[in-house]
Design a protein around this motif. Structure first.
Motif, PDB file in Angstrom:
ATOM      1  N   THR A 337      -3.820  10.198  -2.287  1.00 57.34           N
ATOM      2  CA  THR A 337      -4.235   8.825  -3.024  1.00 57.34           C
ATOM      3  C   THR A 337      -3.898   9.022  -4.276  1.00 57.34           C
ATOM      4  OG1 THR A 337      -6.112   8.498  -1.065  1.00 57.34           O
ATOM      5  CG2 THR A 337      -5.812   7.144  -3.281  1.00 57.34           C
ATOM      6  N   ALA A 349      -3.387  -2.799  -0.980  1.00 57.99           N
ATOM      7  CA  ALA A 349      -2.774  -3.154   0.295  1.00 57.99           C
ATOM      8  C   ALA A 349      -1.383  -2.244   0.397  1.00 57.99           C
ATOM      9  CB  ALA A 349      -2.345  -4.620   0.401  1.00 57.99           C
ATOM     10  N   GLN A 350      -0.672  -2.207  -0.739  1.00 58.52           N
ATOM     11  CA  GLN A 350       0.628  -1.399  -0.849  1.00 58.52           C
ATOM     12  C   GLN A 350       0.137   0.125  -0.538  1.00 58.52           C
ATOM     13  OE1 GLN A 350       2.026  -2.758  -4.538  1.00 58.52           O
ATOM     14  NE2 GLN A 350       3.200  -4.372  -3.388  1.00 58.52           N
ATOM     15  N   GLY A 352      -2.317   1.206   0.711  1.00 57.75           N
ATOM     16  CA  GLY A 352      -2.971   1.572   2.173  1.00 57.75           C
ATOM     17  C   GLY A 352      -1.768   1.652   3.217  1.00 57.75           C
ATOM     18  N   GLU A 353      -0.811   0.649   3.092  1.00 57.32           N
ATOM     19  CA  GLU A 353       0.372   0.818   4.015  1.00 57.32           C
ATOM     20  C   GLU A 353       1.043   2.319   3.917  1.00 57.32           C
ATOM     21  OE1 GLU A 353       4.301  -1.536   5.133  1.00 57.32           O
ATOM     22  OE2 GLU A 353       2.886  -2.445   3.823  1.00 57.32           O
ATOM     23  N   LEU A 354       1.093   2.845   2.903  1.00 54.28           N
ATOM     24  CA  LEU A 354       1.751   4.062   2.408  1.00 54.28           C
ATOM     25  C   LEU A 354       0.897   5.233   3.057  1.00 54.28           C
ATOM     26  CD1 LEU A 354       3.511   3.517  -1.029  1.00 54.28           C
ATOM     27  CD2 LEU A 354       4.772   3.589   1.257  1.00 54.28           C
ATOM     28  N   GLY A 356      -1.632   4.890   5.479  1.00 51.68           N
ATOM     29  CA  GLY A 356      -1.850   4.491   6.716  1.00 51.68           C
ATOM     30  C   GLY A 356      -3.302   4.367   6.832  1.00 51.68           C
ATOM     31  N   HIS A 358      -6.971   1.606   5.600  1.00 47.67           N
ATOM     32  CA  HIS A 358      -7.324   0.224   5.198  1.00 47.67           C
ATOM     33  C   HIS A 358      -7.423   0.059   3.784  1.00 47.67           C
ATOM     34  CE1 HIS A 358      -9.728  -3.311   4.682  1.00 47.67           C
ATOM     35  NE2 HIS A 358      -9.230  -3.707   6.174  1.00 47.67           N
ATOM     36  N   PRO A 359      -6.924  -0.964   3.175  1.00 49.77           N
ATOM     37  CA  PRO A 359      -7.006  -1.297   1.659  1.00 49.77           C
ATOM     38  C   PRO A 359      -8.465  -1.098   1.060  1.00 49.77           C
ATOM     39  CG  PRO A 359      -5.617  -2.898   2.684  1.00 49.77           C
ATOM     40  CD  PRO A 359      -6.257  -2.115   3.748  1.00 49.77           C
TER      41      PRO A 359
END
Length: 404
Positions: A337, A349-350, A352-354, A356, A358-359
């Motif tokens: 992280t 959010a960005q 979290g997407e990378l 995998g 939740h934000p």
């Protein structure tokens, strides 16, 4: 051997020259030798100058031997030819020493054969020799010329091989001096440059080649210095690696993988080779992707980050000390992280997407990281050190190494 003629072009074997033919031709030798000498020196003025010099007598002896032995072997096929053989080899050596090809000497041999054939036709008419015998003579004569050329080629190649070996040795020594770094006497480099006719460039590009390797000399530029006898083969390219040089390397190193070092001032040649060899090591460790030719300039950050593994270990222990005692699973999640945050400075959010996740999970982890690291994530210098460590750890992981 002139006593036995080779098959004719029409497929019918020609008979051997009778021994009596030698008795007919022998009286012609003095004037024939003189005529050949005149015609050859007229066609090749260089040989005329040689005949007037200190080697003139030796050349005359060689010409006389070349012609006389032919007649001797017609009379007696087992007649010795050691002196003739050595003289022909000397002719070939001399051409090599003079830096010429064998074309001129071969031309002289063939011109002499045509003059001898012209004389033989006159003798044949005088003695009413049969056409078959004259064909046999011509066939044997040109077979004999092939033999003379082969002997001269032996001497020529002997000198060329020794010269090439000596020059290659000097060129390797020059390469070793350039890579030895200071304090190498500049006079030693200058002397080797003069001996090898190699112009010392202002800049060089070193190339590390994965062993085993071989250089194709026919397609390699002559100004390249190479040592493929070293356990770690390498070569030096004067100046930068232009597109033309790149294509040349592709052809000169077929099927071989190489790493191209940086173009540097000549005094920094050892560094360029060191970086190139390090890239080879990183390719072998799967940290850098393999390719037929890899450029160091495409991997400078990787080279820098992994340049001193022991120092990197010490830096990693210092920068990641706050999470050293956390359980391995949680520590890996926090490190990943933190790396994503340092790389992207993205939103939850960005990130979290990378990652995998939740934000909200990202926000929770970031609060933990801020609590654990405190000012270390705020201070620019500390943050840069941490980011460098994490990137190096990621590179190590690609090679299957323990990141810490």
């Amino acid at each position: 051997m002139p006593g036995v003629a080779r098959p004719s072009d029409v497929g019918e074997p020609l008979g051997p020259l009778p021994q009596e033919f030698a008795a007919i031709v022998r009286p012609e030798l003095p004037s024939l030798i003189k005529e050949i000498g005149l015609e050859v020196t007229r066609a090749y003025p260089e040989y005329a100058r040689l005949l007037d010099g200190p080697y003139g007598q030796g050349i005359r002896v060689g010409v006389e031997q070349s012609i006389s032995v032919f007649v001797d072997q017609v009379a007696e096929p087992a007649a010795p030819s050691a002196l003739r053989d050595e003289m022909c080899r000397r002719f070939g050596r001399f051409e090599a020493y003079e830096g010429r090809s064998l074309d001129q000497l071969q031309g002289a041999y063939r011109l002499g054969a045509r003059i001898a054939l012209r004389r033989a036709k006159k003798v044949g008419r005088r003695y009413n020799l049969s056409p078959t015998m004259m064909l046999s003579f011509a066939d044997a004569l040109f077979t004999y010329v092939d033999e003379l050329e082969a002997l001269s080629r032996e001497g020529y190649l002997e000198v060329r091989a020794a010269s090439v070996d000596h020059t290659d040795t000097l060129r390797r020594r020059l390469l070793h001096l350039l890579l030895a770094g200071p304090p190498v006497p500049r006079t030693a480099i200058a002397e080797l440059c003069e001996q090898t006719n190699w112009a010392l460039p202002e800049q060089v590009t070193l190339v590390a080649v994965r062993a085993p390797a071989d250089l194709e000399p026919l397609t390699a530029d002559r100004d390249i210095l190479a040592d493929f006898t070293d356990p770690q083969p390498h070569l030096l390219v004067p100046g930068p690696l232009t597109d033309v040089r790149r294509r040349m390397l592709d052809h000169a190193l077929p099927g071989t993988h190489a790493a191209i070092g940086l173009t540097v001032p000549t005094v920094l040649a050892p560094d360029s080779l060191r970086w190139a060899r390090r890239v080879i090591e990183l390719i072998d460790s799967s940290i850098i992707d393999d390719a037929p030719i890899v450029l160091c300039e495409d991997h400078l950050i990787t080279l820098w980050l992994l340049s001193d593994p022991v120092l990197l270990d010490q830096l990693a222990r210092r920068e990641l000390a706050p999470i050293a005692k956390i359980g391995a699973s949680r520590r890996e999640r926090l490190i990943e992280t933190l790396r994503i945050w340092l790389d992207t400075r993205g939103t939850a959010a960005q990130m979290g997407e990378l990652l995998g996740v939740h934000p909200q999970t990202v926000r929770y982890r970031m609060r933990n990281l801020e609590t654990i690291f405190g000012e270390q994530l705020v201070d620019p210098e500390s943050r840069f050190s941490t980011e460098a460590v994490l990137r190096a750890m990621q590179l190590r992981a690609r090679g299957g190494e323990d990141p810490l």
